[in-house]
Design a protein around this motif. Sequence first.
Motif, PDB file in Angstrom:
ATOM      1  N   ILE A  62     -11.655   5.315  14.181  1.00  0.00           N
ATOM      2  CA  ILE A  62     -12.326   4.627  13.080  1.00  0.00           C
ATOM      3  C   ILE A  62     -13.162   5.571  12.217  1.00  0.00           C
ATOM      4  N   ASN A  63     -13.470   6.758  12.727  1.00  0.00           N
ATOM      5  CA  ASN A  63     -14.277   7.711  11.967  1.00  0.00           C
ATOM      6  C   ASN A  63     -13.452   8.686  11.144  1.00  0.00           C
ATOM      7  N   GLU A  64     -12.130   8.546  11.165  1.00  0.00           N
ATOM      8  CA  GLU A  64     -11.276   9.397  10.335  1.00  0.00           C
ATOM      9  C   GLU A  64     -11.413   8.986   8.871  1.00  0.00           C
ATOM     10  N   THR A  65     -11.079   9.920   7.993  1.00  0.00           N
ATOM     11  CA  THR A  65     -11.122   9.680   6.554  1.00  0.00           C
ATOM     12  C   THR A  65      -9.735   9.273   6.071  1.00  0.00           C
ATOM     13  N   PHE A  66      -9.692   8.284   5.198  1.00  0.00           N
ATOM     14  CA  PHE A  66      -8.426   7.835   4.627  1.00  0.00           C
ATOM     15  C   PHE A  66      -7.860   8.901   3.693  1.00  0.00           C
ATOM     16  N   ALA A  67      -6.548   9.081   3.707  1.00  0.00           N
ATOM     17  CA  ALA A  67      -5.868   9.982   2.777  1.00  0.00           C
ATOM     18  C   ALA A  67      -5.505   9.186   1.522  1.00  0.00           C
ATOM     19  N   LEU A  68      -6.538   8.626   0.888  1.00  0.00           N
ATOM     20  CA  LEU A  68      -6.417   7.842  -0.343  1.00  0.00           C
ATOM     21  C   LEU A  68      -7.525   8.296  -1.278  1.00  0.00           C
ATOM     22  N   THR A  69      -7.362   8.029  -2.554  1.00  0.00           N
ATOM     23  CA  THR A  69      -8.430   8.371  -3.482  1.00  0.00           C
ATOM     24  C   THR A  69      -9.645   7.478  -3.232  1.00  0.00           C
ATOM     25  N   GLU A  70     -10.802   7.947  -3.617  1.00  0.00           N
ATOM     26  CA  GLU A  70     -12.021   7.144  -3.484  1.00  0.00           C
ATOM     27  C   GLU A  70     -11.906   5.860  -4.297  1.00  0.00           C
ATOM     28  N   ASP A  71     -11.273   5.932  -5.468  1.00  0.00           N
ATOM     29  CA  ASP A  71     -11.080   4.721  -6.279  1.00  0.00           C
ATOM     30  C   ASP A  71     -10.320   3.653  -5.502  1.00  0.00           C
ATOM     31  N   ILE A  72      -9.229   4.053  -4.877  1.00  0.00           N
ATOM     32  CA  ILE A  72      -8.436   3.085  -4.127  1.00  0.00           C
ATOM     33  C   ILE A  72      -9.215   2.564  -2.926  1.00  0.00           C
ATOM     34  N   CYS A  73      -9.947   3.432  -2.253  1.00  0.00           N
ATOM     35  CA  CYS A  73     -10.739   2.990  -1.096  1.00  0.00           C
ATOM     36  C   CYS A  73     -11.801   1.979  -1.508  1.00  0.00           C
ATOM     37  N   ARG A  74     -12.562   2.301  -2.539  1.00  0.00           N
ATOM     38  CA  ARG A  74     -13.674   1.431  -2.933  1.00  0.00           C
ATOM     39  C   ARG A  74     -13.213   0.177  -3.651  1.00  0.00           C
ATOM     40  N   ASN A  75     -12.105   0.259  -4.368  1.00  0.00           N
ATOM     41  CA  ASN A  75     -11.712  -0.841  -5.238  1.00  0.00           C
ATOM     42  C   ASN A  75     -10.514  -1.639  -4.753  1.00  0.00           C
ATOM     43  N   ALA A  76      -9.902  -1.247  -3.669  1.00  0.00           N
ATOM     44  CA  ALA A  76      -8.785  -2.036  -3.127  1.00  0.00           C
ATOM     45  C   ALA A  76      -8.882  -2.141  -1.609  1.00  0.00           C
ATOM     46  N   LEU A  77      -9.011  -1.021  -0.928  1.00  0.00           N
ATOM     47  CA  LEU A  77      -8.984  -1.025   0.528  1.00  0.00           C
ATOM     48  C   LEU A  77     -10.059  -1.926   1.128  1.00  0.00           C
ATOM     49  N   VAL A  78     -11.260  -1.852   0.634  1.00  0.00           N
ATOM     50  CA  VAL A  78     -12.359  -2.661   1.181  1.00  0.00           C
ATOM     51  C   VAL A  78     -12.056  -4.152   1.024  1.00  0.00           C
ATOM     52  N   TYR A  79     -11.481  -4.550  -0.111  1.00  0.00           N
ATOM     53  CA  TYR A  79     -11.112  -5.957  -0.298  1.00  0.00           C
ATOM     54  C   TYR A  79     -10.016  -6.382   0.680  1.00  0.00           C
ATOM     55  N   GLY A  80      -9.054  -5.507   0.918  1.00  0.00           N
ATOM     56  CA  GLY A  80      -7.996  -5.826   1.865  1.00  0.00           C
ATOM     57  C   GLY A  80      -8.514  -5.980   3.284  1.00  0.00           C
ATOM     58  N   VAL A  81      -9.427  -5.101   3.670  1.00  0.00           N
ATOM     59  CA  VAL A  81     -10.031  -5.197   5.000  1.00  0.00           C
ATOM     60  C   VAL A  81     -10.837  -6.496   5.109  1.00  0.00           C
ATOM     61  N   ALA A  82     -11.593  -6.828   4.070  1.00  0.00           N
ATOM     62  CA  ALA A  82     -12.355  -8.082   4.070  1.00  0.00           C
ATOM     63  C   ALA A  82     -11.406  -9.274   4.175  1.00  0.00           C
ATOM     64  N   MET A  83     -10.288  -9.219   3.460  1.00  0.00           N
ATOM     65  CA  MET A  83      -9.307 -10.304   3.489  1.00  0.00           C
ATOM     66  C   MET A  83      -8.796 -10.541   4.915  1.00  0.00           C
ATOM     67  N   LEU A  84      -8.403  -9.472   5.605  1.00  0.00           N
ATOM     68  CA  LEU A  84      -7.844  -9.636   6.943  1.00  0.00           C
ATOM     69  C   LEU A  84      -8.897 -10.039   7.970  1.00  0.00           C
TER      70      LEU A  84
END
Length: 125
Positions: A62-84
């Motif tokens: 869980i402490n690894e860093t995503f190989a995604l841009t910060e934009d995608i992490c902050r603006n899409a990934l967090v919403y997807g995690v919240a959704m699930l």
Amino acid sequence: MTGNEALKAALQLLNYTDQNGQVDNANSQEFLGRALVILNQIYADLWRLGHPAGTFAPMRDINETFALTEDICRNALVYGVAMLFAQSESDGDSQTLYARLYNQSRTVAADGIGYVDMWEGADYT
């Protein structure tokens, strides 16, 4: 962004926190038990947007860093995690809201349009 930062941000969006904005200790072990699977589901979906021919390697910690841009992490990934997480908690209203936000954000990422960063300056640590 790390998996732990994304988890914290998602749980704060869902208000699954105590009065200080921290993940409630009574639920933290339950959330952590599901976190890596949920994080990897959304990570895999978003990773393929930028790497259609590559081989996805899931996070192992869980402490690894995503190989995604910060934009995608902050603006899409967090919403997807919240959704699930909302779905796993049978929180239908939140699941519907974050599914809509995730799908809109994912579409923006897929189209390469760019984001208006509403999370700029937010502290996920």
